[in-house]
Design a protein around this motif. Sequence first.
Motif, mmCIF file in Angstrom:
data_model
loop_
_atom_site.group_PDB
_atom_site.id
_atom_site.type_symbol
_atom_site.label_atom_id
_atom_site.label_comp_id
_atom_site.label_asym_id
_atom_site.label_seq_id
_atom_site.Cartn_x
_atom_site.Cartn_y
_atom_site.Cartn_z
ATOM 1 N N UNK A 1 31.062 23.198 50.680
ATOM 2 C CA UNK A 1 32.460 22.992 51.063
ATOM 3 C C UNK A 1 33.297 24.169 50.581
ATOM 4 N N UNK A 2 34.219 24.633 51.401
ATOM 5 C CA UNK A 2 35.162 25.697 51.041
ATOM 6 C C UNK A 2 34.478 26.996 50.624
ATOM 7 N N UNK A 3 33.309 27.268 51.193
ATOM 8 C CA UNK A 3 32.582 28.505 50.905
ATOM 9 C C UNK A 3 32.201 29.132 52.237
ATOM 10 N N UNK A 4 32.321 30.448 52.306
ATOM 11 C CA UNK A 4 31.899 31.161 53.514
ATOM 12 C C UNK A 4 30.370 31.143 53.567
ATOM 13 N N UNK A 5 29.820 30.641 54.671
ATOM 14 C CA UNK A 5 28.368 30.455 54.777
ATOM 15 C C UNK A 5 27.841 31.098 56.051
ATOM 16 N N UNK B 1 35.975 29.228 42.794
ATOM 17 C CA UNK B 1 36.765 28.621 43.868
ATOM 18 C C UNK B 1 37.594 29.634 44.652
ATOM 19 N N UNK B 2 38.007 30.715 44.020
ATOM 20 C CA UNK B 2 38.831 31.705 44.724
ATOM 21 C C UNK B 2 38.032 32.948 45.111
ATOM 22 N N UNK B 3 36.714 32.825 45.140
ATOM 23 C CA UNK B 3 35.889 34.002 45.418
ATOM 24 C C UNK B 3 35.886 34.348 46.898
ATOM 25 N N UNK B 4 35.493 35.578 47.150
ATOM 26 C CA UNK B 4 35.333 36.048 48.522
ATOM 27 C C UNK B 4 33.844 36.096 48.873
#
Length: 171
Positions: free
Chosen positions: A98-102, A35-38
């Motif tokens: 959701x909430x992930x850089x794509x 969840x806190x990944x870059x």
Amino acid sequence: MADVAGKERRIVVTVDESEESRHALSWCLENVISSNSKDTLLLLYVQPPRAVYTAMDGSGGRHNPRGYLFSADIMATMEKYSNDVAQSVIEKAKRMCQDVKVETRVEHGDARDVICQMVEKLNADMLVMGSHGYGLIKRAFLGSVSNHCAQNVKCPVLIVKKPKSPSDASN
């Protein structure tokens, strides 16, 4: 153990119209991405190679015995349909993230070659793909895209198998 949360990884996830593909993406989101990944997920859809029809008249001939001839309108319609399918698959996959850089890519060609090329070009840290679970005979004729990629890319490859449902066991 390396600090995974601190490193910015580029993870290529192949997507297509199949349940196996959706399961692989879902599994990746639940088990690989924290969840806190870059991390950046790179969704890759590979359209099959465009068909080439060489007959200029309807007579067929030695190289085209059936005489298939598609008008420019039909070719344009087929191309639009193929692009619509690609966009639909990409949009469904993006909604799962959701909430992930794509980032997304749609490429053309043989999936085995294109996936390997894109993993290298995008400097991916990992490749995630679903397994269609073809039997031995079908895999021998079609070749396994996941096996080819596992043998040819330089980064780790995660092949996610979809669990068999109880109804599959009776087949």
